[in-house]
Design an enzyme around this catalytic site. Structure first.
Site, PDB file in Angstrom:
ATOM      1  N   CYS A  67      -0.058   2.903   6.508  1.00 41.64           N
ATOM      2  CA  CYS A  67       0.220   1.546   6.965  1.00 41.64           C
ATOM      3  C   CYS A  67       0.437   0.658   5.748  1.00 41.64           C
ATOM      4  CB  CYS A  67      -0.924   1.006   7.814  1.00 41.64           C
ATOM      5  SG  CYS A  67      -2.528   0.917   6.972  1.00 41.64           S
TER       6      CYS A  67
ATOM      7  N   SER B 231     -11.389   1.511   3.841  1.00 40.33           N
ATOM      8  CA  SER B 231     -11.166   2.179   2.556  1.00 40.33           C
ATOM      9  C   SER B 231     -11.931   1.507   1.425  1.00 40.33           C
ATOM     10  CB  SER B 231      -9.674   2.194   2.226  1.00 40.33           C
ATOM     11  OG  SER B 231      -9.140   0.885   2.243  1.00 40.33           O
TER      12      SER B 231
ATOM     13  N   ARG C 277     -19.626   8.970  -0.438  1.00 41.09           N
ATOM     14  CA  ARG C 277     -21.038   9.116  -0.080  1.00 41.09           C
ATOM     15  C   ARG C 277     -21.111  10.163   1.034  1.00 41.09           C
ATOM     16  NH1 ARG C 277     -20.164   3.661  -0.999  1.00 41.09           N
ATOM     17  NH2 ARG C 277     -21.611   2.635  -2.440  1.00 41.09           N
TER      18      ARG C 277
ATOM     19  N   HIS D 168      -9.121   3.802  -2.072  1.00 38.35           N
ATOM     20  CA  HIS D 168      -7.696   3.478  -1.892  1.00 38.35           C
ATOM     21  C   HIS D 168      -7.217   2.609  -3.050  1.00 38.35           C
ATOM     22  CE1 HIS D 168      -3.971   2.111  -0.277  1.00 38.35           C
ATOM     23  NE2 HIS D 168      -4.408   1.232   0.598  1.00 38.35           N
TER      24      HIS D 168
ATOM     25  N   GLN E 284      -5.311  -8.246   6.688  1.00 37.85           N
ATOM     26  CA  GLN E 284      -5.255  -6.847   7.107  1.00 37.85           C
ATOM     27  C   GLN E 284      -6.501  -6.490   7.906  1.00 37.85           C
ATOM     28  OE1 GLN E 284      -4.032  -3.847   4.298  1.00 37.85           O
ATOM     29  NE2 GLN E 284      -2.700  -5.257   3.204  1.00 37.85           N
TER      30      GLN E 284
ATOM     31  N   CYS F  20       0.807  -1.222   0.000  1.00 36.26           N
ATOM     32  CA  CYS F  20       0.000   0.000   0.000  1.00 36.26           C
ATOM     33  C   CYS F  20       0.841   1.273   0.000  1.00 36.26           C
ATOM     34  CB  CYS F  20      -0.943   0.012   1.201  1.00 36.26           C
ATOM     35  SG  CYS F  20      -2.238  -1.232   1.119  1.00 36.26           S
TER      36      CYS F  20
END
Length: 393
Positions: free
Chosen positions: A379, A248, A219, A349, A156, A90
Site C-alpha cells: 500500500c 509496522s 519481538r 518498515h 495513514q 512506501c
C-alpha cells in the site's frame, strides 16, 4: 522483449529507531548493499552496473541531493556510474525494481541495480512536509482542487482504521496477524532463512565498534495479551483497533537487487534467482488510502492469466495489519502462503527500502519451498498500490 532477472538480492539488517545505526550516516547506509553486491558478484568481467535506481521517501538532509547518485560514489564505484532517486512513498524501493526491470525488458539496459534506503532515525518520517508531519497534509493546491474539505486529508493511521471498519476487522483478529508476524520472523531467523539476504554491517556506537547482523525491531515472544494492553495510536480507546503492536515498526535500513538481462547473465556467468514476470501500479481512494494492494494484485494476476492459487508465496507489506486482513479477504489468498517469514510488523518498515527488501525476499522463499511464482505488493500513501510478479528459475 528480453527478460529481466534478479541475479542477487541483499539488505542490511533493519535497525530499530535510535538503535545501532543511530551514528551511521544515511549515505553510508545506502552504499552498504551496493558494496555487498560487488563483493558477492564478479564485477571484474561485467564492469559496474549501468545505473543505480534508488527509492527514498524522505530525500532531504543526509538523504538529499539524489542519494541514488551518492550511494555508488560512497561505495567506491567511481564517477562514471550514474544514479537516480525516486519517491513513490512506501512503494519507492519496489518501484525502483519495477522501473529497472522495465528498462531491461525494453532493451535499454543490460545490468542495473535497484533498491532503496530510509534512515528514519537521522531523517525522520514527514521531515520533508511543508505542513505538520502528523497530518500528512499536502500543499493547498491539492486540497482545493481534489478534496472538498481539508480535514478529509486523513492520516495513514486513520486510513487503516477505516479499512478495519469496512472489512469488519476486530482488534483480536489484527493482533493475531501481528503475533503471527513476530512468531514467523523468529522461526525464520532461527532457521537461518534470512542469512543469505542479510549483510553484516560494521558500525561505531558511542565510540564502540559493533557488528549488526540481525534485525533489531522484532519481538518474537509477543502474544495477544501483551498487545491487548497497548493504547490505540490514532483514535480514542474503544473507538478503534490500530496500535503500535499491529502496525509496522519505524526502523533504519537499505536494500538492493542486481537485475540483468538473460544475455548478460549468460555472458558473465551469473546464475539468476528469479525472473521478473510483470509489474503493476494503481491509484485508489486517497482518503482510505491503503487499499491499493487489492486491485494491484488482481490486475497483475489477470493480465498474466494467473489466480491466487498459482502463487506459492506472497509478500504483502504489513504497514498495518488491517491492510493485510482486507487484502486476504478480498483476494481469497491463503495466509499460510503470505508473509511466511514475518513482515514489517516484526522486522520494521524503512520506507524507501522495504519494497526492495520484500521483492528480494521472495526468491529465497521460493527456493526454500520449491515454488514457482511469488508476488509482492504494498500500500502507498495518498492512495496507490504496487505489485511485482516473479518466477523462480
Amino acid at each position: 522483449m528480453q527478460d529481466a532477472y534478479i541475479v542477487d538480492a541483499v539488505r542490511t539488517p533493519f535497525g530499530k529507531r535510535g538503535g545501532s545505526f543511530r551514528d551511521f550516516h544515511a549515505q553510508d547506509l545506502a552504499a552498504t548493499p551496493l558494496e555487498a553486491l560487488e563483493d558477492r558478484n564478479d564485477f571484474s568481467q561485467s564492469g559496474y552496473p549501468e545505473d543505480v535506481v534508488y527509492g527514498c521517501v524522505t530525500p532531504i538532509g543526509e538523504q538529499g541531493m539524489n542519494v541514488g547518485r551518492l550511494a555508488p560514489l560512497v561505495a567506491g564505484w567511481g564517477e562514471e556510474i550514474p544514479g537516480v532517486q525516486l519517491n513513490r512513498m512506501c512503494g519507492s524501493g519496489q518501484q525502483a525494481i519495477n522501473f529497472a526491470a522495465g528498462q531491461i525488458r525494453g532493451g535499454l539496459a543490460d545490468v542495473l541495480v535497484a533498491g532503496g534506503v530510509e534512515h528514519m532515525t537521522r531523517v525522520p518520517m514527514g521531515a520533508d512536509s511543508a505542513a505538520d508531519a502528523d497530518t500528512y497534509a499536502a500543499e493547498t493546491g491539492v486540497t482545493e482542487t481534489y478534496f472538498e474539505h481539508v480535514d478529509e486529508l486523513t492520516t495513514q493511521g486513520e486510513g487503516a482504521e477505516r479499512i478495519a471498519e469496512q472489512w469488519d476487522c476486530t482488534r483480536d483478529e489484527l493482533d493475531g496477524l501481528a503475533v503471527d508476524s513476530q512468531r514467523r520472523w523468529g522461526q525464520a531467523d532461527e532457521a537461518g532463512h534470512y542469512d543469505e539476504q542479510l549483510i553484516a554491517v560494521e558500525v561505531t556506537v558511542d565510540g564502540e565498534e559493533r557488528i549488526v547482523e540481525r534485525d533489531e525491531h522484532p519481538r518474537p515472544e509477543t502474544d495477544r495479551e501483551t498487545l491487548g494492553e497497548l493504547p490505540l495510536a490514532f483514535r480514542e480507546e474503544g473507538e478503534g483497533v490500530v496500535h503500535a503492536g499491529n502496525a509496522s515498526g519505524i526502523v533504519d535500513g537499505a536494500a538492493a537487487t542486481l537485475i540483468a538481462s538473460g544475455e548478460a547473465c549468460e555472458r558473465y556467468g551469473w546464475d539468476p534467482l528469479a525472473r521478473i514476470v510483470d509489474t503493476q501500479v494503481v491509484g485508489v481512494d486517497p482518503i482510505t488510502m491503503l487499499t491499493g494492494p487489492i486491485p494491484a494484485t488482481a490486475e497483475l494476476l489477470e493480465r498474466n492469466d494467473l489466480t491466487v492459487d498459482d502463487i506459492d508465496r506472497f509478500e504483502v507489506n504489513e504497514a498495518f495489519a488491517s491492510v493485510v486482513a482486507a487484502w486476504l479477504d478480498e483476494t481469497g489468498a491463503d495466509w499460510e502462503r503470505t508473509n511466511v517469514w514475518g513482515g514489517a510488523i516484526a522486522h520494521g518498515h524503512p520506507l524507501g527500502a522495504t519494497g526492495a527488501a520484500l521483492v528480494g525476499k521472495l526468491p529465497y522463499q521460493l527456493e526454500a519451498c520449491d515454488g514457482r511464482y511469488g508476488l509482492s505488493t504494498m500500500c502507498i500513501g495518498f492512495g496507490q498500490g504496487i505489485a511485482t510478479l516473479i518466477e523462480r528459475v
